[in-house]
Design a protein around this motif. Sequence first.
Motif, mmCIF file in Angstrom:
data_model
loop_
_atom_site.group_PDB
_atom_site.id
_atom_site.type_symbol
_atom_site.label_atom_id
_atom_site.label_comp_id
_atom_site.label_asym_id
_atom_site.label_seq_id
_atom_site.Cartn_x
_atom_site.Cartn_y
_atom_site.Cartn_z
ATOM 1 N N ARG A 41 5.826 -6.425 -4.404
ATOM 2 C CA ARG A 41 5.870 -6.069 -3.040
ATOM 3 C C ARG A 41 4.459 -6.048 -2.422
ATOM 4 O O ARG A 41 3.790 -6.517 -1.575
ATOM 5 N N ALA A 42 3.382 -5.476 -3.579
ATOM 6 C CA ALA A 42 1.938 -5.029 -3.215
ATOM 7 C C ALA A 42 1.078 -6.366 -3.164
ATOM 8 O O ALA A 42 0.417 -6.505 -2.248
ATOM 9 N N ASP A 43 1.668 -7.173 -3.830
ATOM 10 C CA ASP A 43 0.955 -8.751 -3.815
ATOM 11 C C ASP A 43 1.207 -9.396 -2.589
ATOM 12 O O ASP A 43 0.331 -10.065 -2.013
ATOM 13 N N LEU A 44 2.528 -9.174 -2.037
ATOM 14 C CA LEU A 44 2.749 -9.715 -0.473
ATOM 15 C C LEU A 44 1.855 -8.983 0.488
ATOM 16 O O LEU A 44 1.187 -9.447 1.442
ATOM 17 N N THR A 45 1.376 -7.599 0.331
ATOM 18 C CA THR A 45 0.688 -6.915 1.162
ATOM 19 C C THR A 45 -0.754 -7.323 0.923
ATOM 20 O O THR A 45 -1.587 -7.719 1.931
ATOM 21 N N HIS A 46 -1.292 -7.625 -0.233
ATOM 22 C CA HIS A 46 -2.515 -8.200 -0.482
ATOM 23 C C HIS A 46 -2.635 -9.663 0.055
ATOM 24 O O HIS A 46 -3.413 -9.910 0.898
ATOM 25 N N ARG A 47 -1.699 -10.427 0.016
ATOM 26 C CA ARG A 47 -1.781 -11.980 0.322
ATOM 27 C C ARG A 47 -2.036 -11.591 2.159
ATOM 28 O O ARG A 47 -2.597 -12.765 2.573
ATOM 29 N N THR A 48 -1.273 -10.911 2.687
ATOM 30 C CA THR A 48 -1.070 -10.940 4.152
ATOM 31 C C THR A 48 -2.246 -9.984 4.774
ATOM 32 O O THR A 48 -2.353 -10.100 6.038
ATOM 33 N N GLY A 49 -3.357 -9.682 3.980
ATOM 34 C CA GLY A 49 -4.296 -8.940 4.393
ATOM 35 C C GLY A 49 -4.134 -7.349 4.707
ATOM 36 O O GLY A 49 -4.827 -6.650 5.372
ATOM 37 N N GLY A 50 -2.898 -6.562 4.169
ATOM 38 C CA GLY A 50 -2.660 -5.220 4.529
ATOM 39 C C GLY A 50 -3.754 -4.364 3.888
ATOM 40 O O GLY A 50 -3.742 -3.097 4.313
ATOM 41 N N TYR A 51 -4.361 -4.640 2.924
ATOM 42 C CA TYR A 51 -5.326 -3.698 2.204
ATOM 43 C C TYR A 51 -6.704 -3.963 3.099
ATOM 44 O O TYR A 51 -7.562 -3.483 2.569
ATOM 45 N N PRO A 54 -10.065 -8.893 0.403
ATOM 46 C CA PRO A 54 -9.391 -9.457 -0.686
ATOM 47 C C PRO A 54 -9.696 -8.871 -1.886
ATOM 48 O O PRO A 54 -8.711 -9.268 -2.885
ATOM 49 N N ASP A 55 -10.552 -8.062 -1.998
ATOM 50 C CA ASP A 55 -10.940 -7.687 -3.544
ATOM 51 C C ASP A 55 -10.289 -6.093 -3.709
ATOM 52 O O ASP A 55 -11.128 -5.296 -4.234
ATOM 53 N N PHE A 56 -9.263 -5.826 -2.874
ATOM 54 C CA PHE A 56 -8.846 -4.528 -3.233
ATOM 55 C C PHE A 56 -8.304 -4.183 -4.621
ATOM 56 O O PHE A 56 -7.560 -4.929 -5.164
ATOM 57 N N GLY A 57 -9.209 -3.300 -5.390
ATOM 58 C CA GLY A 57 -8.799 -3.077 -6.834
ATOM 59 C C GLY A 57 -9.900 -3.473 -7.678
ATOM 60 O O GLY A 57 -11.324 -3.551 -7.270
ATOM 61 N N ASP A 58 -9.508 -4.172 -8.705
ATOM 62 C CA ASP A 58 -10.505 -4.451 -9.892
ATOM 63 C C ASP A 58 -10.831 -5.869 -9.781
ATOM 64 O O ASP A 58 -11.714 -6.226 -10.534
ATOM 65 N N SER A 59 -10.208 -6.588 -8.915
ATOM 66 C CA SER A 59 -10.314 -8.194 -8.802
ATOM 67 C C SER A 59 -9.923 -8.919 -7.737
ATOM 68 O O SER A 59 -9.188 -8.381 -7.108
ATOM 69 N N PRO A 60 -10.755 -9.926 -7.348
ATOM 70 C CA PRO A 60 -10.255 -10.579 -6.171
ATOM 71 C C PRO A 60 -9.015 -11.487 -6.401
ATOM 72 O O PRO A 60 -8.653 -11.892 -5.394
ATOM 73 N N ILE A 61 -8.691 -11.611 -7.497
ATOM 74 C CA ILE A 61 -7.545 -12.413 -7.763
ATOM 75 C C ILE A 61 -6.202 -11.438 -7.932
ATOM 76 O O ILE A 61 -6.161 -10.299 -8.089
ATOM 77 N N ILE A 62 -5.390 -11.984 -7.144
ATOM 78 C CA ILE A 62 -4.004 -11.246 -6.828
ATOM 79 C C ILE A 62 -3.175 -11.108 -8.203
ATOM 80 O O ILE A 62 -3.459 -11.650 -9.087
#
Length: 333
Positions: A41-51, A54-62
């Motif tokens: 589910r966190a991937d969906l949040t990442h994809r929709t800009g919820g964080y 785009p690079d929330f975390g250790d990589s810009p890749i989801i």
Amino acid sequence: MKAITIEEFGHPDVLKLSDVPDPLVRPADLLVRVYAAGVNRADLTHRTGGYGRPDFGDSPIIGLEIAGEVIEKGNAVVGFEVGDRVMGVVGGGAYAELARIDYRMAMPIPAQLDYVHAAAIPEVFVTAHEALMHLARLKPGDSVLIHAAAGGVGSAAVQLAYATGATVYATTDGSKLSRVEHLGADVAIDYKNSDFAEVIASKTDGRGVDVIIDFVGEPYFARNLASLANGGRLIQVGILGGGGKVALELEHILYRHLQIIGTVMKSRTQPEKHEMIKRFREHWLERFEGGGSLEPVVDSTFPLSRAADAHHRMESSENVGKIILTMQPADLL
């Protein structure tokens, strides 16, 4: 290497298969050839800009969890070698042919598991263990209500609660009741056609349950508190139904000795994440070995190029267990 990139936030179709540079290996990293990656589910949040970036975390890749083979290691790595089969949680970068992972976030894959089923373990079972065992202190003889019990974390939590010796109540869609019961639920509740608070009150003679694991949030909050026994613990793991504002009477918290605890792995510090992995590994990993009592639940698989379809599947909420992306031919999985 091939990886899924996001040029703009939005619907699943923003997920594109692209050529990107290989990740750089740092001293504490394993470089893993990824054969399977879990969708969360966190991937969906990442994809929709919820964080928010785009690079929330250790990589810009989801992507947050992987299973694959170690092909390189940093000079500070302990306990892993090139050629090892590993699974684990990454700080981003899972939707790719290669990913780096802090070795303290990696675990050996049990011998009898393929990569697809291994990729269905790390994020959901570690989160379920943290919520149930570490934060809620679930013990044999306790009772627990697990919401969204057919989802990734929910299905893992049902299994861990059953293995602990707790009485398990679980909410899910009516079409999934039998699957949830198979995982270990003593009472499966169709949340669309039954009020779970009324069912809990009836089944427990008004006492309530010791622990509630909730992913929904505001729409369930008042009924969750009403369903807790004195001294009960509500562990808020998600807010799928919306964050919003909730109202409560502090007297209930005070005089009934209730506890409300929130937990999200993604926003924890790296040392805290290391400890979460360690706690899960020491407590449960051997239970996935041959003849063990735990099983990763895989709903469906999609090739990396169809990541958008995998996200559509998750957004439909029709899945039971994990949705997995695969990066290599089937004979390697």
